[in-house]
Design a protein around this motif. Structure first.
Motif, PDB file in Angstrom:
ATOM      1  N   PRO A 142       8.648   5.067   3.020  1.00 35.79           N
ATOM      2  CA  PRO A 142       8.734   3.639   3.323  1.00 35.79           C
ATOM      3  C   PRO A 142       9.881   2.997   2.534  1.00 35.79           C
ATOM      4  CG  PRO A 142       6.810   4.117   1.937  1.00 35.79           C
ATOM      5  CD  PRO A 142       7.412   5.432   2.306  1.00 35.79           C
TER       6      PRO A 142
ATOM      7  N   THR B  88      10.462   1.387  -4.645  1.00 32.77           N
ATOM      8  CA  THR B  88      11.614   1.946  -5.368  1.00 32.77           C
ATOM      9  C   THR B  88      12.045   3.305  -4.814  1.00 32.77           C
ATOM     10  OG1 THR B  88      11.040   0.760  -7.369  1.00 32.77           O
ATOM     11  CG2 THR B  88      12.303   2.785  -7.655  1.00 32.77           C
ATOM     12  N   HIS B  89      11.086   4.170  -4.521  1.00 35.90           N
ATOM     13  CA  HIS B  89      11.442   5.528  -4.125  1.00 35.90           C
ATOM     14  C   HIS B  89      12.289   5.537  -2.843  1.00 35.90           C
ATOM     15  CE1 HIS B  89       9.831   9.966  -4.014  1.00 35.90           C
ATOM     16  NE2 HIS B  89      11.115   9.894  -3.846  1.00 35.90           N
TER      17      HIS B  89
ATOM     18  N   PHE C 106       6.565   9.014   8.354  1.00 31.59           N
ATOM     19  CA  PHE C 106       6.474  10.426   7.992  1.00 31.59           C
ATOM     20  C   PHE C 106       5.762  11.181   9.112  1.00 31.59           C
ATOM     21  CE2 PHE C 106       4.201  14.100   6.526  1.00 31.59           C
ATOM     22  CZ  PHE C 106       5.139  14.764   5.751  1.00 31.59           C
TER      23      PHE C 106
ATOM     24  N   ARG D 129       1.819  18.751   2.817  1.00 30.71           N
ATOM     25  CA  ARG D 129       1.728  18.751   4.289  1.00 30.71           C
ATOM     26  C   ARG D 129       2.698  19.755   4.896  1.00 30.71           C
ATOM     27  NH1 ARG D 129       0.578  12.552   6.391  1.00 30.71           N
ATOM     28  NH2 ARG D 129      -1.355  12.266   5.244  1.00 30.71           N
TER      29      ARG D 129
ATOM     30  N   SER E  46       6.950   9.969  -7.774  1.00 32.57           N
ATOM     31  CA  SER E  46       5.975   8.878  -7.551  1.00 32.57           C
ATOM     32  C   SER E  46       4.564   9.265  -7.951  1.00 32.57           C
ATOM     33  CB  SER E  46       5.926   8.376  -6.106  1.00 32.57           C
ATOM     34  OG  SER E  46       7.200   8.028  -5.658  1.00 32.57           O
TER      35      SER E  46
ATOM     36  N   ARG F 280      11.089  14.447 -10.569  1.00 36.66           N
ATOM     37  CA  ARG F 280      11.615  13.389 -11.461  1.00 36.66           C
ATOM     38  C   ARG F 280      10.532  12.335 -11.652  1.00 36.66           C
ATOM     39  NH1 ARG F 280      10.057   9.201  -9.060  1.00 36.66           N
ATOM     40  NH2 ARG F 280      10.727   8.730  -6.988  1.00 36.66           N
TER      41      ARG F 280
ATOM     42  N   GLY G 147       9.625   8.057 -12.604  1.00 39.34           N
ATOM     43  CA  GLY G 147      10.134   6.694 -12.747  1.00 39.34           C
ATOM     44  C   GLY G 147       9.039   5.674 -12.535  1.00 39.34           C
ATOM     45  N   MET G 148       9.466   4.431 -12.526  1.00 38.80           N
ATOM     46  CA  MET G 148       8.548   3.302 -12.342  1.00 38.80           C
ATOM     47  C   MET G 148       9.302   2.177 -11.674  1.00 38.80           C
ATOM     48  SD  MET G 148       6.393   2.518 -15.763  1.00 38.80           S
ATOM     49  CE  MET G 148       5.316   1.250 -15.145  1.00 38.80           C
TER      50      MET G 148
ATOM     51  N   ALA H  76      -2.542   7.499  -4.884  1.00 34.66           N
ATOM     52  CA  ALA H  76      -2.947   8.190  -3.649  1.00 34.66           C
ATOM     53  C   ALA H  76      -1.739   8.284  -2.734  1.00 34.66           C
ATOM     54  CB  ALA H  76      -4.074   7.435  -2.950  1.00 34.66           C
ATOM     55  N   GLY H  77      -1.313   9.500  -2.437  1.00 31.27           N
ATOM     56  CA  GLY H  77      -0.167   9.685  -1.539  1.00 31.27           C
ATOM     57  C   GLY H  77       1.074   8.962  -2.014  1.00 31.27           C
ATOM     58  N   GLY H  78       1.185   8.751  -3.324  1.00 27.90           N
ATOM     59  CA  GLY H  78       2.359   8.069  -3.870  1.00 27.90           C
ATOM     60  C   GLY H  78       2.204   6.558  -3.939  1.00 27.90           C
ATOM     61  N   TYR H  79       1.120   6.028  -3.403  1.00 28.29           N
ATOM     62  CA  TYR H  79       0.863   4.586  -3.526  1.00 28.29           C
ATOM     63  C   TYR H  79      -0.018   4.331  -4.738  1.00 28.29           C
ATOM     64  CZ  TYR H  79       2.579   3.601   1.192  1.00 28.29           C
ATOM     65  OH  TYR H  79       3.349   3.455   2.312  1.00 28.29           O
TER      66      TYR H  79
ATOM     67  N   PHE I  79      -3.926  13.525  -0.449  1.00 31.44           N
ATOM     68  CA  PHE I  79      -3.317  12.392  -1.153  1.00 31.44           C
ATOM     69  C   PHE I  79      -3.240  12.572  -2.669  1.00 31.44           C
ATOM     70  CE2 PHE I  79      -4.855   9.870   2.696  1.00 31.44           C
ATOM     71  CZ  PHE I  79      -3.590   9.811   3.258  1.00 31.44           C
TER      72      PHE I  79
ATOM     73  N   ARG J  12      -5.485  -1.054   3.921  1.00 33.68           N
ATOM     74  CA  ARG J  12      -6.250   0.154   4.238  1.00 33.68           C
ATOM     75  C   ARG J  12      -6.176   1.230   3.171  1.00 33.68           C
ATOM     76  NH1 ARG J  12      -7.767  -0.073   9.623  1.00 33.68           N
ATOM     77  NH2 ARG J  12      -8.809   1.900  10.010  1.00 33.68           N
TER      78      ARG J  12
HETATM   79  C1  MCA Z   1      -2.167   6.532   4.390  1.00 31.27           C
HETATM   80  N1  MCA Z   1      -3.457   6.332   4.076  1.00 31.27           N
HETATM   81  C2  MCA Z   1      -3.583   6.422   2.758  1.00 31.27           C
HETATM   82  C3  MCA Z   1      -2.296   6.659   2.278  1.00 31.27           C
HETATM   83  N2  MCA Z   1      -1.438   6.722   3.306  1.00 31.27           N
HETATM   84  N3  MCA Z   1      -4.647   6.322   1.954  1.00 31.27           N
HETATM   85  C4  MCA Z   1      -4.453   6.451   0.646  1.00 31.27           C
HETATM   86  N4  MCA Z   1      -3.225   6.663   0.124  1.00 31.27           N
HETATM   87  C5  MCA Z   1      -2.139   6.777   0.916  1.00 31.27           C
HETATM   88  N5  MCA Z   1      -0.937   6.978   0.393  1.00 31.27           N
HETATM   89  C6  MCA Z   1      -4.610   6.099   4.945  1.00 31.27           C
HETATM   90  C7  MCA Z   1      -4.248   5.486   6.263  1.00 31.27           C
HETATM   91  O1  MCA Z   1      -4.328   4.081   6.165  1.00 31.27           O
HETATM   92  C8  MCA Z   1      -5.325   6.053   7.146  1.00 31.27           C
HETATM   93  O2  MCA Z   1      -6.503   5.312   6.913  1.00 31.27           O
HETATM   94  C9  MCA Z   1      -5.561   7.442   6.594  1.00 31.27           C
HETATM   95  O3  MCA Z   1      -5.129   7.378   5.230  1.00 31.27           O
HETATM   96  C10 MCA Z   1      -4.819   8.562   7.286  1.00 31.27           C
HETATM   97  O4  MCA Z   1      -3.450   8.232   7.366  1.00 31.27           O
HETATM   98  P1  MCA Z   1      -2.323   9.294   7.694  1.00 31.27           P
HETATM   99  O5  MCA Z   1      -1.800   9.022   9.046  1.00 31.27           O
HETATM  100  O6  MCA Z   1      -2.766  10.663   7.345  1.00 31.27           O
HETATM  101  O7  MCA Z   1      -1.242   8.874   6.635  1.00 31.27           O
HETATM  102  P2  MCA Z   1       0.280   8.716   6.840  1.00 31.27           P
HETATM  103  O8  MCA Z   1       0.552   7.498   7.619  1.00 31.27           O
HETATM  104  O9  MCA Z   1       0.816  10.021   7.341  1.00 31.27           O
HETATM  105  O10 MCA Z   1       0.781   8.423   5.351  1.00 31.27           O
HETATM  106  C11 MCA Z   1       0.754   9.365   4.345  1.00 31.27           C
HETATM  107  C12 MCA Z   1       2.073   9.273   3.553  1.00 31.27           C
HETATM  108  C13 MCA Z   1       2.229   7.822   3.099  1.00 31.27           C
HETATM  109  C14 MCA Z   1       3.239   9.655   4.454  1.00 31.27           C
HETATM  110  C15 MCA Z   1       2.000  10.234   2.392  1.00 31.27           C
HETATM  111  O11 MCA Z   1       1.110   7.455   2.326  1.00 31.27           O
HETATM  112  C16 MCA Z   1       3.498   7.569   2.355  1.00 31.27           C
HETATM  113  O12 MCA Z   1       4.543   7.343   2.970  1.00 31.27           O
HETATM  114  N6  MCA Z   1       3.492   7.598   1.025  1.00 31.27           N
HETATM  115  C17 MCA Z   1       4.663   7.358   0.214  1.00 31.27           C
HETATM  116  C18 MCA Z   1       4.407   6.236  -0.732  1.00 31.27           C
HETATM  117  C19 MCA Z   1       5.650   5.881  -1.548  1.00 31.27           C
HETATM  118  O13 MCA Z   1       6.728   5.698  -1.025  1.00 31.27           O
HETATM  119  N7  MCA Z   1       5.498   5.740  -2.872  1.00 31.27           N
HETATM  120  C20 MCA Z   1       6.554   5.407  -3.732  1.00 31.27           C
HETATM  121  C21 MCA Z   1       6.089   4.229  -4.579  1.00 31.27           C
HETATM  122  P3  MCA Z   1      -7.659   5.132   7.991  1.00 31.27           P
HETATM  123  O14 MCA Z   1      -8.196   6.524   8.232  1.00 31.27           O
HETATM  124  O15 MCA Z   1      -8.610   4.209   7.315  1.00 31.27           O
HETATM  125  O16 MCA Z   1      -6.983   4.550   9.180  1.00 31.27           O
HETATM  126  S1  MCA Z   1       6.125   4.581  -6.242  1.00 31.27           S
HETATM  127  C22 MCA Z   1       7.664   4.326  -6.797  1.00 31.27           C
HETATM  128  O17 MCA Z   1       8.525   3.839  -6.087  1.00 31.27           O
HETATM  129  C23 MCA Z   1       7.893   4.842  -8.215  1.00 31.27           C
HETATM  130  C24 MCA Z   1       8.854   3.995  -8.917  1.00 31.27           C
HETATM  131  C25 MCA Z   1       8.447   6.267  -8.161  1.00 31.27           C
HETATM  132  O18 MCA Z   1       8.466   6.942  -9.211  1.00 31.27           O
HETATM  133  O19 MCA Z   1       8.877   6.673  -7.087  1.00 31.27           O
END
Ligand code: MCA
Ligand code: AMP
Length: 493
Positions: free
Chosen positions: A201, A205-206, A228, A252, A274, A296, A298-299, A399-402, A432, A462
């Motif tokens: 997304p 930051t990531h 993704f 995955r 993340s 790596r 970060g925050m 969870a999953g980087g969130y 996750f 969600r």
């Molecule tokens: C989706 N769901 C989740 C998550 N993602 N639940 C918990 N944690 C999650 N991360 C929920 C959905 O709402 C859905 O709920 C169910 O899980 C199944 O979704 P699914 O389709 O399997 O998930 P997806 O859409 O494929 O997403 C998974 C993902 C995504 C691709 C891993 O979560 C993602 O893009 N994560 C990256 C986050 C990120 O960019 N973090 C960086 C920030 P329901 O079943 O209720 O409908 S941290 C940062 O920036 C710091 C500084 C750093 O160091 O990087």
């Protein structure tokens, strides 16, 4: 005066005809074409009332105009404030009240909800180009006089939750973003020969800074994916050189039998961050592909702090060395501990943010006068300077980087009629990394887990919502009265 971020990432590509973005439908855009679109959007936001220093809140689909809007905000001297697309109206309301933006750009499908929040002007984006911001930009000039900014002026405001449960806006300057992008581009040897698979997304930051700013700085190609999708990544691997992802991306991919050494033979670098990458994931990925994932750390407040080396040993379970120009100290009560001892990870350098928006007391608690930022992560440094994260002092679930802050969820659950109190905690999850559970003590014995889940739904995105509620007679507490989440984790494993 110049605008260092805009000049380095965007302006210098004004004549660059090389491909920048390739989208899901196969369409692609050159760097020069992108810079022109950015100028049109800069005109559009200025026409909508944005002045230098103003915040622009953006909760929009991942599409060309959304990433161009980031650049347009920088060019117009505004402060870009991206929000997770999963946030509910109730969550968005808080950010808007706190940041008082001059403009909100939202998904066309949410326009009615967003307009209800207040009287800030609203423009929209939609993947088919029918959004009001895109439409307004279409007719505008494709050159814009870049607004000069000082290096310490803000370029972005990214909200990150805290132990208080209330999100805090991390103020990131032009220097913060540019210095980190330069360091990472050099360290990871990113060049205009690279092709990045971008499936993260662009509201964190990531995906926004680590992945996009480095690609922009290097003039790399970006395969820009709206979401993704394992299969789509498998298709792109043979044509690409670089992937940046959270650990869930890698587990995955490993679950897919098509992931092989041949498939990844053209790839130069896989980066993870993340959230902690399990050593077994690192080992499994190497066994299957011959590629060693580079982890790596970060925050939001600090950009990237450490990285495993590009050349040299990438050690699973460690986050590598302090980045060039970035200091890392491991401390106890603010004093450095000996190598090999566990302590608080602190960091100082151009990477470290300018403080929390409108929260000088919070800033003072976490950012020392000597410039060191207290991360809340616990770590250890070996004699060579290699850092491992061993835990977190902050109560945080990833969870999953969130990031999910239990305190924020507990506040919402405790407000539900019939709930006496609650404790939210994380449990290991195969996809996750961690998932969210809530232990609740009821005032009203008739209240069911389904009833609680329904009541919190409008207030929590969600991905934050507890996957399970456990009803208890009382929460386990220590003699100080503090809830023992380790006991909850052990009992409900
Ligand atoms: C989706 N769901 C989740 C998550 N993602 N639940 C918990 N944690 C999650 N991360 C929920 C959905 O709402 C859905 O709920 C169910 O899980 C199944 O979704 P699914 O389709 O399997 O998930 P997806 O859409 O494929 O997403 C998974 C993902 C995504 C691709 C891993 O979560 C993602 O893009 N994560 C990256 C986050 C990120 O960019 N973090 C960086 C920030 P329901 O079943 O209720 O409908 S941290 C940062 O920036 C710091 C500084 C750093 O160091 O990087
Ligand atoms: P955020 O609040 O979104 O900025 O997330 C920052 C937090 O993510 C850090 O304080 C760490 O707890 C965690 N984090 C980021 N990268 C890593 C990593 N490679 N290993 C373990 N934790 C990480």
């Amino acid at each position: 005066m110049t605008n260092i971020l805009f000049d380095a990432l965007f302006a210098r590509h004004a004549q660059n005809e090389a491909t920048f973005l390739t989208l899901d439908d196969g369409a692609s855009l050159s760097y020069a074409g992108f810079v022109k679109r950015v100028a049109q959007l800069a005109h559009a936001i200025v026409s909508a009332g944005v002045s230098p220093g103003d915040r622009i809140v953006v909760q929009a689909p991942k599409m060309l105009d959304t990433i161009a809007l980031y650049a347009a905000a920088v060019q117009a001297g505004a402060v870009y404030l991206p929000l997770n697309t999963a946030y509910t109206q109730s969550e968005v309301t808080y950010f808007i009240q706190d940041a008082s933006p001059a403009l909100i750009v939202c998904d066309a499908r949410n326009e009615d909800d967003i307009r209800q929040i207040g009287d800030t002007p609203v423009r929209t984006l939609a993947p088919d180009g029918s959004g009001t911001l895109s439409q307004a930009a279409d007719g505008l000039p494709d050159a814009f006089d870049t607004v000069p900014r000082r290096a310490e002026d803000l370029a972005a405001l990214l909200y990150t939750s805290g132990t208080t449960g209330r999100s805090k806006g991390a103020m990131l300057s032009h220097r913060n973003l540019l210095s980190n992008a330069r360091t990472l581009t050099e360290l990871w040897q990113i060049t205009d020969q690279d092709r990045l698979i971008h499936a993260l997304p662009i509201f964190h930051t990531h995906g926004l800074f680590v992945a996009m700013n480095t690609a922009l700085l290097a003039g790399a190609q970006v395969r820009f994916m709206a979401a993704f999708d394992t299969g789509a990544i498998i298709d792109e691997l043979p044509k690409s050189t670089l992937l940046m992802g959270v650990p869930t991306f890698y587990t995955r991919l490993l679950d897919d039998p098509r992931l092989t050494k041949d498939l990844t033979a053209h790839m130069r670098l896989f980066v993870s961050g993340s959230a902690p990458l399990l050593a077994e994931t690192h080992a499994a990925f190497e066994a299957r592909t011959g590629q060693r994932i580079l982890e790596r750390y970060g925050m939001t407040e600090t950009n990237m702090i450490t990285s495993n080396p590009y050349d040299g040993a990438r050690v699973a379970g460690t986050v590598g060395f302090a980045l060039p120009g970035t200091e890392v100290a491991i401390t106890e009560n603010g004093k450095p501990v000996a190598d090999g001892e566990i302590g608080m990870i602190e960091t100082r350098g151009d990477n470290v943010f300018q403080g929390y928006w409108n929260m000088p007391e919070k800033t003072a608690e976490e950012l020392r006068e000597n410039g060191f930022f207290i991360t809340g992560d616990l770590g250890v440094k070996d004699a060579e300077g290699r850092v491992s994260i061993v835990g977190r002092q902050k109560d945080l679930i990833i969870a999953g980087g969130y990031n999910i802050y239990p305190k924020e969820l507990e506040d919402v659950i405790n407000e539900v009629d019939g709930v006496l109190e609650s404790a939210v905690f994380g449990m290991p999850h195969p996809d996750f990394g961690e998932s969210v559970l809530a232990a609740v003590v009821l005032e009203d014995p008739e209240l069911t887990p389904e009833g609680i889940a329904r009541a919190v739904e409008p207030q929590l995105a969600r991905f934050k919502r507890p996957r399970r509620y456990i009803v208890l007679e009382a929460l386990p507490r220590n003699t100080m009265g503090k809830v023992q989440k380790n006991v909850l984790r052990a009992e409900h494993a």
